[in-house]
Design an enzyme around this catalytic site. Structure first.
Site, PDB file in Angstrom:
ATOM      1  N   HIS A 189      -9.413   1.169  -1.488  1.00  0.00           N
ATOM      2  CA  HIS A 189      -9.399   1.807  -0.175  1.00  0.00           C
ATOM      3  C   HIS A 189     -10.830   1.755   0.356  1.00  0.00           C
ATOM      4  O   HIS A 189     -11.776   2.121  -0.360  1.00  0.00           O
ATOM      5  CB  HIS A 189      -8.982   3.270  -0.275  1.00  0.00           C
ATOM      6  CG  HIS A 189      -7.524   3.509  -0.507  1.00  0.00           C
ATOM      7  ND1 HIS A 189      -6.821   2.917  -1.517  1.00  0.00           N
ATOM      8  CD2 HIS A 189      -6.629   4.288   0.170  1.00  0.00           C
ATOM      9  CE1 HIS A 189      -5.555   3.323  -1.455  1.00  0.00           C
ATOM     10  NE2 HIS A 189      -5.414   4.153  -0.440  1.00  0.00           N
ATOM     11  N   ASP A 219       1.871   3.901   2.826  1.00  0.00           N
ATOM     12  CA  ASP A 219       0.860   4.772   2.217  1.00  0.00           C
ATOM     13  C   ASP A 219       1.503   5.931   1.446  1.00  0.00           C
ATOM     14  O   ASP A 219       1.711   5.819   0.238  1.00  0.00           O
ATOM     15  CB  ASP A 219      -0.125   5.275   3.287  1.00  0.00           C
ATOM     16  CG  ASP A 219      -1.517   5.579   2.745  1.00  0.00           C
ATOM     17  OD1 ASP A 219      -1.746   5.357   1.545  1.00  0.00           O
ATOM     18  OD2 ASP A 219      -2.373   6.042   3.528  1.00  0.00           O
ATOM     19  N   ASP A 220       1.797   7.038   2.132  1.00  0.00           N
ATOM     20  CA  ASP A 220       2.399   8.225   1.500  1.00  0.00           C
ATOM     21  C   ASP A 220       3.571   8.681   2.375  1.00  0.00           C
ATOM     22  O   ASP A 220       3.480   9.694   3.081  1.00  0.00           O
ATOM     23  CB  ASP A 220       1.355   9.342   1.394  1.00  0.00           C
ATOM     24  CG  ASP A 220       0.143   8.910   0.586  1.00  0.00           C
ATOM     25  OD1 ASP A 220       0.245   8.886  -0.651  1.00  0.00           O
ATOM     26  OD2 ASP A 220      -0.888   8.569   1.197  1.00  0.00           O
ATOM     27  N   HIS A 244       0.868  -1.187   0.000  1.00  0.00           N
ATOM     28  CA  HIS A 244       0.000   0.000   0.000  1.00  0.00           C
ATOM     29  C   HIS A 244       0.899   1.230   0.000  1.00  0.00           C
ATOM     30  O   HIS A 244       1.302   1.718   1.050  1.00  0.00           O
ATOM     31  CB  HIS A 244      -0.925  -0.041   1.224  1.00  0.00           C
ATOM     32  CG  HIS A 244      -1.933   1.066   1.267  1.00  0.00           C
ATOM     33  ND1 HIS A 244      -3.122   0.964   1.972  1.00  0.00           N
ATOM     34  CD2 HIS A 244      -1.950   2.300   0.707  1.00  0.00           C
ATOM     35  CE1 HIS A 244      -3.806   2.085   1.841  1.00  0.00           C
ATOM     36  NE2 HIS A 244      -3.109   2.924   1.084  1.00  0.00           N
ATOM     37  N   HIS A 280       1.468   4.798  -2.428  1.00  0.00           N
ATOM     38  CA  HIS A 280       1.135   5.666  -3.565  1.00  0.00           C
ATOM     39  C   HIS A 280       2.439   6.290  -4.039  1.00  0.00           C
ATOM     40  O   HIS A 280       3.093   7.009  -3.262  1.00  0.00           O
ATOM     41  CB  HIS A 280       0.155   6.759  -3.139  1.00  0.00           C
ATOM     42  CG  HIS A 280      -1.112   6.210  -2.556  1.00  0.00           C
ATOM     43  ND1 HIS A 280      -2.263   6.059  -3.301  1.00  0.00           N
ATOM     44  CD2 HIS A 280      -1.407   5.753  -1.308  1.00  0.00           C
ATOM     45  CE1 HIS A 280      -3.221   5.545  -2.526  1.00  0.00           C
ATOM     46  NE2 HIS A 280      -2.720   5.346  -1.315  1.00  0.00           N
ATOM     47  N   GLU A 309     -11.351   3.644   5.714  1.00  0.00           N
ATOM     48  CA  GLU A 309     -10.306   4.524   6.267  1.00  0.00           C
ATOM     49  C   GLU A 309     -11.026   5.631   7.051  1.00  0.00           C
ATOM     50  O   GLU A 309     -10.961   5.681   8.270  1.00  0.00           O
ATOM     51  CB  GLU A 309      -9.436   5.105   5.139  1.00  0.00           C
ATOM     52  CG  GLU A 309      -8.323   6.035   5.622  1.00  0.00           C
ATOM     53  CD  GLU A 309      -7.551   6.705   4.470  1.00  0.00           C
ATOM     54  OE1 GLU A 309      -8.056   6.756   3.327  1.00  0.00           O
ATOM     55  OE2 GLU A 309      -6.437   7.208   4.740  1.00  0.00           O
TER      56      GLU A 309
HETATM   57  N1  HPA Z   1      -6.336   7.638   1.249  1.00  0.00           N
HETATM   58  C1  HPA Z   1      -7.067   7.942   0.176  1.00  0.00           C
HETATM   59  N2  HPA Z   1      -6.527   8.394  -0.939  1.00  0.00           N
HETATM   60  C2  HPA Z   1      -5.200   8.543  -1.005  1.00  0.00           C
HETATM   61  C3  HPA Z   1      -4.401   8.239   0.073  1.00  0.00           C
HETATM   62  C4  HPA Z   1      -5.006   7.759   1.263  1.00  0.00           C
HETATM   63  O1  HPA Z   1      -4.347   7.485   2.291  1.00  0.00           O
HETATM   64  N3  HPA Z   1      -3.125   8.498  -0.318  1.00  0.00           N
HETATM   65  C5  HPA Z   1      -3.164   8.928  -1.593  1.00  0.00           C
HETATM   66  N4  HPA Z   1      -4.428   8.963  -2.012  1.00  0.00           N
HETATM   67 ZN    ZN Z   2      -3.595   4.817   0.475  1.00  0.00          ZN
END
Ligand code: HPA
Ligand code: ZN
Length: 336
Positions: free
Chosen positions: A197, A278-279, A17, A19, A200
């Protein structure tokens, strides 16, 4: 520094996971702005980093999409991807399944070919020079309309040999999985794996929707699944994995404290959960920092950490013999 930092550093891992646009470090953002003749609305790298103070997912997304504006040319996508692979390899990531958000770029006039080719060539070079295997997953932005997603899938047709699956990201609430049922049906007809996703910020119902309407192979995040006991039992019985992102959850206010993170409760309920970043450029850590933070917060032991590493390969798109090789590598490292 976690008590487990050294153990985590040597543990073979897969990242599922991630991006690629979320790996854009402030230093690279400035370098690419200069390359492309752009001026960022921040005086310095430190000023930019100081702006990374998010109250929720939308706050983050606003900065994330603004950041993508420096990605203009094929070589920008190449450099971004190669920089991630080098960092990942240094953290003993042996396999990475990487999301990209083509609509965040095509809507700014970037060619689809430049996005995919830039990323893909870096993935091939990274396999050769760093020994990291990978898959590429195209994410649709769920806050855009369905026609835009379908047109994006159409634009991806010439590149399907380089794309393993499709996913769904961006602003979750108000954009339930069912909205994309037809697009995901078409993607599966084309032989693509589907992930999404869900749960969340959105409710457990969106996790259910991702399973029922989108037939996903994995849920990305899925934190809110624990609100629904029948759903937890279904996830446990089916073995559909959840790709958890502890530092992301903390930085976006999905949880108030890492001690509240559902990872351990999910492990205890028999869910196949994995740890991911994630990021990482925005959330303060790559995969090892995520492992260390959650290990400390939830008092995980080496056995738990080895299990999480095994889950990362189990939940991957690798074939069974590749998975078995990684399980053996983890057992050899962690002592069975
Ligand atoms: N959630 C939803 N969209 C996203 C995320 C995330 O953590 N990171 C990049 N796009
Ligand atoms: Zn994500």
């Amino acid at each position: 520094m976690s008590a487990h930092s050294d153990f985590i550093a040597g543990l073979p891992k897969a990242e599922l996971h991630l991006h690629i646009e979320g790996t854009l470090e402030p230093e690279m953002m400035f370098a690419l702005a200069e390359r492309n003749g752009l001026t960022l609305p921040y005086a310095s790298v430190d000023a930019l980093r100081a702006a990374y103070d998010f109250g929720n997912l939308q706050d983050f997304l606003d900065l994330y999409y603004q950041g993508t504006d420096v990605l203009r040319q094929r070589r920008d996508f190449y450099d971004l991807t190669m920089a991630y692979l080098e960092r990942a390899r240094a953290q003993n990531v042996l396999h990475a399944e990487i999301f990209f958000d083509p609509q965040a770029h095509t809507r700014r006039g970037v060619d689809f070919a430049d996005i995919v080719e830039g990323i893909d060539v870096a993935l091939r070079d990274g396999a050769e020079s760093l020994g990291i295997s990978s898959r590429l997953i195209l994410c649709f932005l769920r806050d855009l309309d369905v026609d835009d997603a379908m047109a994006t899938l159409q634009a991806a047709l010439p590149y399907l040999d380089r794309i393993a699956g499709v996913g769904l990201d961006s602003a979750e609430i108000g954009n339930p999985p069912e909205k994309f049922e037809n697009v995901f049906d078409r993607a599966r007809e084309l032989g693509l794996v589907t992930v999404a996703h869900a749960g969340e910020e959105g409710p457990a119902d969106y996790v259910r929707g991702a399973l029922d309407a989108l037939h996903v192979a994995r849920i990305d995040h899925g934190n809110r699944s624990l609100d629904d006991d029948a759903l937890v039992r279904r996830l446990a019985a089916s073995g559909v994995p959840l790709t958890l992102c502890p530092l992301s959850n903390l930085r976006l206010g999905v949880i108030k404290d890492l001690k509240d993170h559902p990872l351990k409760r999910m492990l205890d309920r028999g869910l196949v959960v994995t740890v991911n970043s994630d990021d990482p450029a925005y959330f303060g850590g790559y995969i090892n920092e995520n492992f260390a933070a959650i290990a400390d917060a939830l008092d995980l032991d080496r056995g738990d950490l080895a299990r999480l590493a095994k889950n990362s390969f189990k939940a991957s798109l690798l074939n069974d013999s590749e998975k078995a090789g990684h399980f053996a590598r983890i057992d050899a490292y962690a002592g069975g």
